[in-house]
Structure formats: C-alpha cells, structure tokens
Design a protein around this motif. Structure first.
Motif, mmCIF file in Angstrom:
data_model
loop_
_atom_site.group_PDB
_atom_site.id
_atom_site.type_symbol
_atom_site.label_atom_id
_atom_site.label_comp_id
_atom_site.label_asym_id
_atom_site.label_seq_id
_atom_site.Cartn_x
_atom_site.Cartn_y
_atom_site.Cartn_z
ATOM 1 N N PRO A 1 9.807 6.465 -7.667
ATOM 2 C CA PRO A 1 10.137 4.931 -7.534
ATOM 3 C C PRO A 1 10.695 4.532 -6.211
ATOM 4 N N VAL A 2 10.108 3.382 -5.657
ATOM 5 C CA VAL A 2 10.427 3.140 -4.425
ATOM 6 C C VAL A 2 10.488 1.402 -4.766
ATOM 7 N N CYS A 3 11.505 0.865 -3.856
ATOM 8 C CA CYS A 3 11.502 -0.719 -3.510
ATOM 9 C C CYS A 3 12.170 -0.907 -2.371
ATOM 10 N N LEU B 1 12.003 -7.812 -11.600
ATOM 11 C CA LEU B 1 12.944 -7.097 -10.509
ATOM 12 C C LEU B 1 13.128 -7.951 -9.333
ATOM 13 N N ARG B 2 12.102 -8.831 -8.918
ATOM 14 C CA ARG B 2 12.269 -9.769 -7.862
ATOM 15 C C ARG B 2 13.219 -10.754 -8.163
ATOM 16 N N GLU C 1 0.753 -1.227 0.212
ATOM 17 C CA GLU C 1 0.146 -0.012 0.080
ATOM 18 C C GLU C 1 0.758 1.259 -0.092
ATOM 19 N N LEU C 2 1.941 1.236 0.861
ATOM 20 C CA LEU C 2 2.774 2.449 0.888
ATOM 21 C C LEU C 2 3.615 2.689 -0.319
ATOM 22 N N LEU C 3 4.199 1.617 -0.917
ATOM 23 C CA LEU C 3 4.824 1.804 -2.318
ATOM 24 C C LEU C 3 3.865 2.400 -3.472
ATOM 25 N N TYR D 1 18.218 -8.562 -2.647
ATOM 26 C CA TYR D 1 17.070 -8.696 -3.750
ATOM 27 C C TYR D 1 15.890 -7.598 -3.485
ATOM 28 N N CYS D 2 15.501 -7.268 -4.564
ATOM 29 C CA CYS D 2 14.285 -6.309 -4.566
ATOM 30 C C CYS D 2 13.018 -7.096 -4.346
ATOM 31 N N LYS D 3 12.585 -7.052 -3.149
ATOM 32 C CA LYS D 3 11.335 -7.796 -2.543
ATOM 33 C C LYS D 3 10.105 -7.146 -3.171
ATOM 34 N N TYR D 4 9.731 -5.915 -3.082
ATOM 35 C CA TYR D 4 8.726 -4.983 -3.733
ATOM 36 C C TYR D 4 9.246 -3.804 -4.184
#
Length: 841
Positions: free
Chosen positions: A16-18, A43-44, A8-10, A24-27
């Motif tokens: 651009p947020v991760c 990306l994940r 929800e935050l992203l 590793y990029c989880k979200y």
C-alpha cells in the motif's frame, strides 16, 4: 516528478503506497483502498492523519512527515495504529521518503501491515507473565540450573520468591552462586551421580539439606526434571521444606523408643496381642521364661505354643472380660518350649485407641518357684527355712493372733528392721498401714476358716514410716490336725503396680485433664444400670467456643480452657460423683442418690463457679452449656440422651453469645494494651483518615478505615508477650510466629459482626506492593486499597514512635525511608499523596 509518473509508480507497487503533501493524501494505489476501506477519491478528501491514525500515534507520524518535507531527513520509519473504515485496528509499519510533486516537496509513504506479528508478540508476553506468576507463586522453592554440554553443573538461571524467602538470599545473590553451593556437603558429594541420574532418566527425587544464608540446615524433599530451553540443557529443581515432617518423625521415633525401653526392661514377661489374639511382640523376659523368640511367635496364636493340652479350655476364662475393656487376672499353668510346666500369674490389660479396644497386653509373672516353696514347706520345715533365707521375697509364719513366729532373712532388709526386733515379738499388722488392717484381719479369718483366697495386695510400712505395695499369698499351718496359724510369701510389687497404674491410666483416664475417659464412663453407666439406687442424675456439659479458641489462639489456650473446665467440675460436684471427659469438648457426670432439686443446685453451683473463674481470669472467659436429667438407673441410656438434648438446647441459646464474649474480650485486650506504643491506634486513625479524604474516599469508606486502623492488629492477642514485647530483633522462628497475627486476626474478625467488614483487610494488611509481603504474597492492586493506605500510615507512625528495641526516628528520616520504599513496600502514588498531608499543615 509528474503526476503521471507517480501514478505509474504507485500502481505497480506490491505494498500500500500513498503520497502526502500538506497533510493530505494526494495519490494512493489500489492496495491502500484494501487496507483502509476507503476508495482513492475519499482518501484525497479526508485528513488521513486525523481520520485514520490512532490519536496517541498522530504526533509521531506528523513529526516524521514534517522532517521529510522540510529536508531534515530523507528517509524515516515508524509504527502506528490505523483505524480502517470497518472500525478494525491495524498495526502498521510505515517507510517515509522524500519525493517531489508538481515541483514541490512531498512525502512517499509505503505501508506494511504487521498486525499478526504484534498480536503474536502480545500473546507471548501474556504467556510469559502467566509462567512468571506460576513460577513465583507455587508453594515449593524452585531454581533453574543450566548444564554444560557434557552434563556438568554450570550456573543458576533463575530462582523463585519461595526459594529466596526460604534461604534468606536475594534472587541476584542466588544467581551469583555456583551450583550446588546451597546444599549440604553430603549432597554436594553426590552431585555428579544425581546429575547422571537426571540426564539418564529425565528426572529424580531425593531428600537432602539446603543451607540458608544464615547457615541453618533446612531439610527438603527435592524433585528434579531435565528439559531444554533455547537448545540448552536445564534442570528444574523443586525443593519442599519438610522440617515439620522430620520433627514429627523424630518425635514418633523417640516415643516408640521410650515405650520399647519400658517394654524390654520389664522384669516380667509381656506379650502384646492384636484384636484377633495373635502375637504382635514379646519382650526379653518373656523369651527367657518361655524359651520362644519373638520371631517364632510373631503373628501366631499364643495358646498353640504355651498352653498345655489339658488346659486349653481354661485359656478362655479370662478373655471375655479383657475383650470388654476391663482388666483380668488369673493364675494358671503354662508350658515352656522344652515341654516343662510353670505356674504363672497373668494379668491382661486392654489396649484402647480412639475409644475402642485394638488389642491386649498380658503380663506374666513366673510363680513356679513360689509354688514349689509352698510344697517344700509341707515336707520339711528345716529345709524350707534354710531355703527361705536365700529367697528375695519375705517368707513368714504367724500364729492365730497375727504374731510373727518366723521370718526369713530377707524380711530384715524388706522392713528395715533387726533380728532382735522380730525376736521381741511383732504383730504382722505393725507392718500394715492402718487403713488396710481391717481387711488383713478379715482375710486372715477367711483363710483360717478354710477359704482359699489366693494373692491379696496391701500397703506396707517400714519402721521409718516409708510405705510400699506388697502382695501376700498365705496358707494354713496344721499341727496335730489343728490349725495353728498361717504361713506365706510376701512380695514387693511396687514396680508391678507402677506398670499396672501406668497402663490403667492410659486405658481409663484422659491424658490432658486427668479425668476419666469415655471408656471408663461407659463402664460406669453399665455398672450403675445394674446396682445404682434411685434417684440417679446425669449432667452433660459442653465447652462453648472451644474450636474458635483453638483456631484463633492455638491449642495451648484451648487445652488451658479444658483444664479449667475440669477444675470447675471437680470443684462443683460431690466426692461420690463420677466425672469424665467423653469427647473433645464434652464432659459428663454420674450423680447417684441425687434428685431433681439437688441436681439443679449442682448445675447452679457450676454456673457460679464459672462466674468466679471468669472474674479471676478475664483475659479468656469460660462458657459451659449444661444439661441434666434425673430418673431411675434402669433407664440410664434414656437419661443420658435427655441430659444431652437439654445441654444442646442451652448451647443453641448461648453459643453465639459465648463466641461474642470471647471476641469482645480480645477486642478489649487490644484496646487496653494498644500494642507496642501508647496511642498508636489513635494516631493511625488520624493518618489513614487524612490520606483517605485526600484521595477522595466516600464517608462510609472513611468510617471503615477508622475501624481498620483501630483493630488491624487484633490478631496480636494470640502472639506470646515474649515475642510481642521483645526488646531486640526477632529471630527467624519468632518472626514466623509474629506473622501469624494476620491470620489469627482474620479468624477473630470473621467471628465478630462489628469487625466482619474489615476481616479481609486484616488478613492482607502486611502485603507489599512488590509481592514480598505476607501471608498471601499479593502485589500491586491485588492488595485492597485500604491495606495499601494503612501500610504507609502504619510504617510512618511506627518509625516516629518509640519501640522496645529502638528510639523514634525524626519526621524527616521517616519520610525519606517511606520514599525509599515506594515501589517495593508501598504504592508510589499513595506515598506522594501521603507526603502531601504534611505539606497541608
């Protein structure tokens, strides 16, 4: 934080947020897809850092994330370059903070695209660099001066390299000064009005003197412009060194003053006319004789003022010869401003400039008094004798055999004799030099037979043997209707002859060699065409390599070659031949009564004389191309062209060999002298070869380096020995002269096939790494690698060798000095590699 709350935050973030966990990029939010070009699922699956971040920036990013995950930092930021899926490079600023995912530490990253800002910043840096290069590479000295709000001088903001070199200050020293401290007192006193002019008009231009650090005054032409820099009033002052122009103007002024002094101090009236016969100037004597001022006559036709109406046609009688470049003389009647008439002796000389006539001089000698004396002698002998004794000239009477019957009082002083000597009986020929006596007898005979011959010039001699030039005008003495002798006036014309000779030399002779000039030669061609007997020969000569000598060694050496050629030709030709310098490097000779066989022998004699000269002067060989032709004088112009063509055919064969001979001589001179120190070239070759091999240069480059080390200073053959071997430090002027050796060497090398590959290096071998070298002010890798190699090796060998003005340094001292100059005079990396040479042995 739960996975749903993170999503929800992203999703609602405007950046651009991760979220990173374990590398590793989880979200990631949708904006991450936009910036990277990868969808969230991809990306994940990939390693974000290893795949998307520039290799040089990865370590910094990993360290920031690790410090957040380990709890060392809670917040951090960094910049890195990101490669998106399309291959574009983006500049990113990331803001990292600690978060939690599934009850384990994680890192929240917000990304800001700063690509446009970075590119704009780089463009600004490029423009700043271009401005700096332009500022420091212009030919003029430039300083920037900040003004106060009320327009007063505040401080120096900047000074370019040319300004520092011209004044002898460093940039920091100039910036520490208070304006206008680098100008002379007169300019300082005008500083307020100058600044007011700049503020009012935006710019101004004036001449002034700059004061160098040494105290020397340097004349400059200053151009100032007002502009605003960061809301500050700034004046850009550009100063051009006009020393050479000032010296030239002073020389011209002195020459003009010298000519004007001669012109105005002449006792005879002189008028200068242009090519249209209009008056340019008259001297004081002319004004006194004719009663007209210079202002009244300037720009006017002279005959409108001084020629009586009844003599108007006569004025043209002497002009044609003068306009053809010859001297014309005539006695005539002229009038003064008040209308009175006077008799004058007028001599008209052509004014020759660049082998063409641009005007004439006319010298007037007032002979009215002499004419009146002649009339009075006929009326009353007694009265004339009383009058004669008061005259400055010599009045005489002789019988039919030349014995003096009467002389006036001035004759005693004139001939340094006594009255008793005259009364004992003296023949007029006793006062004439032997070589003129036959001509005097013939002229006496002509006059006695009723011929009017006017004034004649002779060389007279006194009792003490001294000689001087005289002019005699004689007439018959009639007694009882019979010719009893001659009476006349004798005038000392020494000063007049000096002026005539000076003007004749200027118009007919070459000022450098003393030979006749082209004007005289053309006159002789015309004369020979009319009267010269067959056969007639012409020789045309051209000095090979003169321009090369002028360009490399200077015009003094070129002038010396021209003088040598003149000496060779005078030594080789006959006394009856006419030789002239008809152009810059061309000479020609007319040989009357000379057939083909004789002219060939003379040409061979010229070649032998040149060989003799070269044997006696090996330091600068002489080469002359010659061509000859023989024929009838009636086709003299064809003969000249034939001789000229023959000369050019010979020149085509030997001009290159002549230049090569000169260059080879200079190369031999360099080898023999091994400038400054014995063996310098050999040692230098070993050093540059060692350094070249150490940095991996190929063998053909090593070969060129050897040649470069041997001949890099060949231009010093054109530097005077008084500077080259001076036992003490050079003055600034001497150092400027020494700096010319790079340009001289460059020209020499370009003319020598063996040296042509290294000509550019010879020109640039005194450039410095920081741009403060000469002659071009190159810096860094603008300087050829070979020049950078030589600079280090040459400096080391120079310091460790004896010089006329100091003893050699030790190896340790020399290497310390080379280290000190790394980055200024020398390339730092080459200095390190050069010092490795000594560690290898």
């Amino acid at each position: 934080m739960t996975a749903s709350s993170i999503s929800e935050l992203l999703y609602h973030s405007r950046l651009p947020v991760c979220v990173f966990q374990n590398g590793y990029c989880k979200y990631a939010n949708p904006l991450m897809e936009v910036i990277t070009g990868y969808n969230v699922d991809l990306l994940r699956q990939i390693s974000f850092i290893n795949t998307l971040i520039n290799q040089e920036d990865r370590l910094d990013v990993e360290e920031n994330i690790a410090r957040i995950e380990s709890g060392i930092d809670y917040h951090s930021e960094c910049e890195f370059r990101l490669f998106n899926r399309q291959g574009m490079v983006l500049y990113i600023k990331a803001f990292f903070s600690l978060t939690e995912l599934d009850e384990n530490p994680a890192v929240l990253a917000q990304l800001l695209d700063i690509t446009e800002q970075r590119l704009a910043g780089e463009a600004l840096m490029v423009n700043a660099k271009k401005y700096s290069e332009l500022f420091h590479n212009v030919n003029d000295a430039i300083v920037l001066i900040e003004l106060t709000e009320d327009g007063a001088l505040k401080r120096y903001l900047e000074a370019n390299d040319v300004c520092c070199q011209m004044l002898g200050y460093t940039r920091d020293e100039i910036l520490a000064l208070t304006p206008p401290s680098i100008t002379d007192d007169e300019t300082k006193s005008k500083a307020v009005s100058i600044i007011e002019d700049i503020v009012e008009n935006g710019k101004t231009r004036y001449e002034a003197y700059c004061i160098a650090k040494s105290g020397m005054k340097i004349p400059v032409e200053i151009s100032s412009h007002l502009f605003y820099l960061n809301d500050k009033k700034v004046v850009l002052v550009s100063a051009r060194d006009i020393t050479e122009r000032k010296l030239s103007e002073e020389e011209t002024r002195l020459q003009k003053a010298y000519f004007q002094q001669i012109f105005e101090s002449s006792p005879m009236g002189i008028v200068m006319l242009n090519s249209e016969n209009r008056v340019i100037q008259v001297n004081h004597s002319f004004e006194a004789v004719f009663q007209y001022s210079n202002e009244e006559l300037k720009g006017k036709y002279l005959h409108h003022y001084i020629v009586p109406d009844i003599y108007l046609e006569e004025r043209f009688e002497h002009e044609p010869t003068a306009l053809q470049g010859t001297i014309a003389q005539q006695e005539m009647v002229r009038k003064r401003k008040d209308g009175s008439l006077l008799h004058v002796d007028a001599v008209r000389y052509p004014i020759i400039f660049d082998d063409r006539q641009v005007g004439t001089y006319v010298i007037y000698r007032d002979i009215t008094f002499q004419r009146q004396v002649e009339d009075q002698l006929k009326a009353s002998e007694a009265r004339c004798r009383e009058l004669n004794d008061s005259l400055p000239e010599v009045i005489f009477e002789i019988d039919l055999h030349g014995n003096l019957l009467y002389v006036n009082r001035n004759a005693l002083t004139f001939f340094n004799s006594t009255r008793e000597e005259f009364e004992k009986g003296i023949n007029v020929l006793d006062f004439i030099v032997p070589e003129d006596r036959d001509r005097v007898r013939k002229n006496m005979f002509r006059i006695l037979n009723g011929e009017k011959i006017g004034e004649n010039e002779y060389t007279a001699q006194r009792r003490d043997g001294s000689t001087f030039q005289i002019a005699i005008h004689s007439s018959l003495i009639i007694k009882d209707n019979k010719t009893a002798g001659l009476r006349g006036i004798l005038i000392d014309i020494t000063e007049r002859k000096k002026i005539e000779e000076r003007l004749k030399t200027l118009s007919l002779c070459d000022s450098l060699t003393g030979l006749y000039n082209r004007t005289y030669f053309e006159h002789e061609l015309q004369r020979c065409e009319r009267i010269c007997p067959y056969p007639l020969s012409i020789i045309v000569c051209d000095v090979d390599g003169l321009k090369f000598v002028n360009d490399t060694l200077g015009h003094d050496r070129g002038d010396a070659l021209l003088l040598a050629v003149a000496g060779v030709l005078k030594q080789s030709l006959r006394e009856c031949d006419t030789v002239a310098r008809i152009g810059g490097d061309e000479f020609a000779a007319l040989l009357p009564n000379c057939n083909c066989s004789s002219v060939e022998k003379i040409c061979e004699r010229i070649r032998k004389t040149v060989e003799g000269y070269n044997a006696a002067h090996p330091e600068l060989p002489l080469s002359i191309s010659t061509g000859a032709a023989t024929g009838e004088a009636s086709r003299i112009r064809d003969l000249y062209r034939e001789a000229d063509n023959n000369m050019y055919r010979e020149k085509l064969h030997q001009s290159k060999s002549a230049r090569s001979s000169i260059v080879q001589t200079l190369m031999n001179a360099l080898k023999e002298r091994d400038f400054i120190t014995e063996g310098h070239a050999d040692r230098l070759q070993d050093l540059v070869v060692g350094l070249g091999k150490l940095i991996g240069l190929p063998e053909h480059k090593i070969t060129d380096l050897r040649l470069f080390a041997q001949f890099h200073d060949i231009g010093k053959v054109g530097i005077p020995d008084r500077i080259l071997f001076k036992p003490g430090p050079l003055t600034s002027e001497e150092f400027k002269e020494m700096q010319r050796h790079t340009e001289i060497g460059h020209r020499i090398a370009q003319s020598a096939p063996d040296l042509a590959p290294i000509a550019d290096w010879i020109l640039k071998h005194h450039e410095w790494w920081d741009g403060r070298g000469y002659p071009l002010g190159l810096k860094g890798k603008e300087i050829p690698l070979e020049c950078r190699i030589l600079a280090v090796a040459d400096a080391y060998d120079s310091m460790t060798s004896d010089r006329p003005y100091r003893r050699a340094m030790s190896h340790e001292t020399a290497t310390m000095e080379i280290k000190r100059c790394a980055g200024s005079q020398f390339e730092p990396q080459l200095v390190l590699r050069f010092l490795q040479i000594f560690n290898m042995y």
